[in-house]
Write a protein that holds these residues in place. Structure first.
Motif, PDB file in Angstrom:
ATOM      1  N   GLY A   1      39.892  42.277  41.338  1.00 37.76           N
ATOM      2  CA  GLY A   1      40.411  43.095  40.502  1.00 37.76           C
ATOM      3  C   GLY A   1      39.461  43.914  39.488  1.00 37.76           C
ATOM      4  N   ALA A   2      38.429  43.170  39.123  1.00 40.79           N
ATOM      5  CA  ALA A   2      37.364  44.040  38.302  1.00 40.79           C
ATOM      6  C   ALA A   2      36.387  44.976  38.849  1.00 40.79           C
TER       7      ALA A   2
ATOM      8  N   THR B   1      42.232  45.956  38.039  1.00 38.87           N
ATOM      9  CA  THR B   1      43.399  45.463  37.489  1.00 38.87           C
ATOM     10  C   THR B   1      42.727  44.318  36.691  1.00 38.87           C
ATOM     11  N   HIS B   2      41.647  44.120  36.463  1.00 35.47           N
ATOM     12  CA  HIS B   2      40.962  43.043  35.731  1.00 35.47           C
ATOM     13  C   HIS B   2      39.797  43.405  35.168  1.00 35.47           C
ATOM     14  N   SER B   3      39.257  42.761  34.062  1.00 34.17           N
ATOM     15  CA  SER B   3      37.939  42.899  33.432  1.00 34.17           C
ATOM     16  C   SER B   3      36.944  42.139  33.646  1.00 34.17           C
TER      17      SER B   3
ATOM     18  N   ASP C   1      37.793  38.958  32.047  1.00 39.29           N
ATOM     19  CA  ASP C   1      38.950  38.018  32.844  1.00 39.29           C
ATOM     20  C   ASP C   1      38.221  37.242  33.633  1.00 39.29           C
TER      21      ASP C   1
ATOM     22  N   GLU D   1      41.646  32.168  41.540  1.00 45.30           N
ATOM     23  CA  GLU D   1      42.108  32.957  40.808  1.00 45.30           C
ATOM     24  C   GLU D   1      40.462  33.874  39.951  1.00 45.30           C
TER      25      GLU D   1
ATOM     26  N   GLN E   1      40.252  36.490  42.667  1.00 42.99           N
ATOM     27  CA  GLN E   1      41.190  37.575  42.408  1.00 42.99           C
ATOM     28  C   GLN E   1      40.870  38.356  41.099  1.00 42.99           C
ATOM     29  N   ALA E   2      40.180  37.693  40.285  1.00 43.24           N
ATOM     30  CA  ALA E   2      39.837  38.479  39.041  1.00 43.24           C
ATOM     31  C   ALA E   2      38.654  39.355  39.522  1.00 43.24           C
TER      32      ALA E   2
ATOM     33  N   GLU F   1      38.322  33.244  33.849  1.00 43.74           N
ATOM     34  CA  GLU F   1      38.769  32.171  35.146  1.00 43.74           C
ATOM     35  C   GLU F   1      37.802  31.186  35.344  1.00 43.74           C
TER      36      GLU F   1
END
Length: 110
Positions: free
Chosen positions: A51-52, A62-64, A67, A44, A47-48, A71
């Motif tokens: 995404g960031a 998709t993430h900051s 985030d 995770e 993934q973050a 995680e």
């Protein structure tokens, strides 16, 4: 000695107790699954980060970075609970290991 981590380890003990009470699995299986939970949490984080940074062109950002921080905290909590699952002396085991890593990395003066 610095006791600022005591409330943290008290919470880890509480989480461990809660998980033990909620589990219907045999203890050995529960222990193994708690170790494997770390892999999920690390995934995770990855993934973050993806995404960031927007590394997936199909999804974009998709993430900051907050985030990612969250995680990483989940990884730390999961590792602490996993260590507590292995030993009731988790805080002492961790403190001793951290001290050895610090001495090895920063020298005996730290």
């Amino acid at each position: 000695m610095n006791h600022t981590l005591d409330p943290i380890w008290d919470t880890v003990d509480d989480l461990h107790t809660w998980l033990e009470q909620e589990s219907d699995l045999p203890p050995q299986q529960e222990t193994l699954l708690r170790m494997l939970k770390l892999t999920e949490e690390v995934g995770e984080v990855a993934q973050a980060v993806v995404g960031a940074t927007g590394q997936n062109p199909r999804k974009g950002v998709t993430h900051s970075w907050q985030d990612v921080e969250s995680e990483l905290c989940d990884v730390i909590i999961t590792a602490m609970v996993a260590l507590r699952t292995l030993t009731p002396s988790a805080s002492e085991v961790f403190a001793g290991h951290l001290r050895r890593v610090s001495e090895r990395s920063l020298g005996a003066a730290s």
